[in-house]
Design an enzyme around this catalytic site. Structure first.
Site, mmCIF file in Angstrom:
data_model
loop_
_atom_site.group_PDB
_atom_site.id
_atom_site.type_symbol
_atom_site.label_atom_id
_atom_site.label_comp_id
_atom_site.label_asym_id
_atom_site.label_seq_id
_atom_site.Cartn_x
_atom_site.Cartn_y
_atom_site.Cartn_z
ATOM 1 N N THR A 1 0.117 -16.055 1.202
ATOM 2 C CA THR A 1 1.556 -16.295 1.022
ATOM 3 C C THR A 1 2.092 -17.305 2.036
ATOM 4 O O THR A 1 1.566 -17.474 3.122
ATOM 5 C CB THR A 1 2.337 -14.986 1.171
ATOM 6 O OG1 THR A 1 1.976 -14.398 2.430
ATOM 7 C CG2 THR A 1 2.028 -14.028 0.049
ATOM 8 N N CYS B 1 -3.112 -13.352 6.847
ATOM 9 C CA CYS B 1 -1.992 -12.448 6.577
ATOM 10 C C CYS B 1 -0.830 -12.805 7.506
ATOM 11 O O CYS B 1 -0.966 -12.762 8.728
ATOM 12 C CB CYS B 1 -2.374 -10.989 6.794
ATOM 13 S SG CYS B 1 -0.944 -9.904 6.518
ATOM 14 N N GLY C 1 -1.949 -12.532 -8.737
ATOM 15 C CA GLY C 1 -1.348 -11.606 -7.777
ATOM 16 C C GLY C 1 -0.039 -11.024 -8.264
ATOM 17 O O GLY C 1 -0.010 -10.066 -9.051
#
Lengths: 256, 303
Positions: free
Chosen positions: B193, B130, B265
């Site tokens: 990401t 993350c 996603g």
């Protein structure tokens, strides 16, 4: 309330002025139940730099004509594209989303709806809803100039309309919170939607006078139904999503 | 009928279409739009040991063909999940994985231990990637020793499927994949990401409250595809590919690159029915190409 993904037909696109369009949508099937304060996530097609849907307030629902109205201000590429919609085209909506305004405690309540700019959008539906249920409504609508005051004739069907403009081109000159009606009248409930500084000023007035007050917040959203957690606002219960716990919040809950 | 089932480490998924953590809530958010039990597996929102309020607003910036987010793992903590969410999702009709994140190795261990007790949760996705938290998160996933350490420690306490989610913000993702495989990861998912940034020129201010955030959507797909291909060629465990999948064709590209399953996603935000459409599209592709099982096209890229 059950949410739907609908392809609705553009019945009419009324250009209100260079900044605003009123899109009237309809469908062969009956539209789903929707409540004042709720919004739609509208897909923007053929706009290369617009990736996400745009959250747009439900401006009005005409159940007899099976119409859903969206009042859209051209802000960026996405909303400009939506304002260019032509009759007969389809628009893809996820709807209805979010919570709704709550009814005043009793039918005798003097109710004031305060809107600014395109923020007046959900107040027309809410005003009509209150009017149909016998509540006595007044509308206090503000804008920078006369061209930012929208749908005044529609609002007048449901109650007395007061206006302010910053340049004095319509109604009293100044901000909505400076309007003389706020001095003369004792309101029992206030509902507001518009620019954040305006809603904060309305909220400050309401808390000073100890009046029940709900505001409808705006926020950048990715999904609109509580999955992405992008659109939070700070509340007494921590970060809450504007799309699901809102967009309507009691001012006592907000930490802004 | 084509066979859509795939093997994923210790598990068998009924089909290769999964949802990516942080984009699908707890699954129930999508129940109005489709039959969520048709999805191959749902990976629920990132869960931490304790309640996290996440980052301040603004948390999102739209980009061409994608979006940046800086949510920062907002969730109510693992105990809340067990008491309040698990009972509502355990019979949702498909496999539920909990995405687990932490600030310290001990956080990961304790969270995984608690989740190990839940019968209807067949696996966890270890989030060592993350980009939106100050401590832990991506820091674990950007070096081989720290990535390996988290997996090793969690492996000791968690007996079911461990999928490890990798960060693309590294020099050589295959090295990280090999490091976590060596410590007992059952499968590897990627990519989380890509670290990015958005600026409001008029205000001379960053758009996101955290200045930087994680980029997702079709903008990252070519990078994701390349990384999935590299990792699938390096490791023996199954790989779960994700990054900008918008349709069945995108999903098939990832499978051909070596992914045994895929996760969807950001596309869920634009089309809340996309998972089912991708599933139907994969089936249609297999029929059109006269292929009996989706397993036959995993890594079937011809170079």
């Amino acid at each position: 309330m059950k949410k739907f993904i609908l392809n609705l037909v553009v019945k009419e696109n009324i250009t209100l002025n260079t900044q605003y369009s009123l899109i009237i949508l309809t469908s062969a099937d009956p539209l789903p139940p929707m409540l004042p304060g709720q919004f739609a996530e509208v897909r923007v097609d053929n706009a290369p730099n617009t990736f996400l849907r745009r959250p747009i307030s439900i401006n009005f629902v005409d159940t007899t004509k099976n119409e859903l109205w969206l009042l859209i201000q051209k802000v960026g590429e996405g909303t400009k594209k939506l304002c260019e919609a032509k009759s007969g085209e389809t628009m893809n909506l996820v709807v209805p989303l979010g919570n709704s305004f709550s009814l005043p405690e009793n039918i005798e309540s003097e109710v004031l709806l305060v809107g600014g700019g395109v923020g007046i959008a959900p107040l027309l539906f809410w005003g009509a809803y209150l009017f149909e249920r016998g509540y006595k409504c007044s509308f206090l609508l503000g804008g920078r100039s006369v061209e930012n005051l929208l749908q005044l004739d529609d609002f007048a069907k449901y109650g007395k309309v007061y206006t302010t403009t910053e340049d004095g081109s319509h109604g009293e000159k100044g901000f909505v919170t400076q309007h003389s009606v706020l001095n003369g009248h004792n309101f029992d409930a206030i509902y507001s939607c518009g620019p954040t500084p305006m809603m904060k000023a309305v909220a400050a007035y309401a808390s000073r006078k100890n009046i029940f007050c709900e505001v409808s917040l705006e926020n950048t959203m990715a999904c609109g139904f509580g999955a992405c957690l992008c659109c939070v606002t700070d509340t007494t219960e921590g970060h809450q999503c504007v799309c699901t716990e809102g967009p309507v919040f009691n001012i006592l809950k907000l930490k802004w | 009928m084509v066979d859509l089932s795939v093997a994923l480490g210790k598990m068998q998924l009924k089909n290769p279409v999964m949802t990516a953590s942080g984009t699908f809530g707890y699954g129930t958010e999508y129940a109005d739009f489709m039959d969520v039990s048709r999805i191959g597996g749902i990976i629920v929102k990132g869960t931490t040991l304790r309640d996290r309020q996440g980052n301040p607003y603004p948390r999102m910036a739209e980009t061409p063909s994608g979006m940046l987010n800086a949510v920062g793992l907002q969730n109510k903590g693992v105990e809340y999940f067990i008491e309040h969410i698990y009972p509502t999702v355990k019979n949702i009709g498909t496999d539920i994985f909990v995405n687990v994140s932490g600030s310290t190795v001990e956080d990961y261990i304790e969270t995984a231990e608690r989740l190990n007790e839940l019968d209807k949760i067949p696996g966890i996705e270890l989030n060592i990637s993350c980009p939106n938290v100050k401590e832990g998160g991506m820091a674990f996933g950007t070096s081989c020793p720290s990535a390996a350490q988290v997996v090793k420690e969690v492996r000791r306490v968690y007996k079911k499927e461990i999928m490890v989610k990798l960060s693309p913000n590294v020099t050589n993702i295959a090295d990280i994949a090999l490091a976590v495989e060596a410590q007992g990861a059952d499968s590897i998912s990627l990519i989380n990401t890509l670290l990015g940034m958005a600026i409001d020129a008029e205000k001379r201010r960053p758009v996101l409250s955290t200045v930087t955030g994680g980029l997702s959507g079709p903008a990252v797909k070519p990078v994701a595809l390349r990384m999935v291909w590299q990792v699938a060629n390096a490791v023996k465990v199954p790989v779960v590919g994700m990054g900008g999948i918008m349709n069945a064709s995108d999903a098939i590209e990832f499978i051909l690159a070596g992914a045994s399953a895929i996760q969807i996603g950001t596309a869920n935000f634009i089309d809340p029915q996309v998972c089912v459409k991708v599933l139907e599209g994969i089936e249609e592709y297999l029929i059109r190409h006269k292929i009996n099982s989706v397993k036959e096209i995993i890594g079937a890229l011809e170079i």
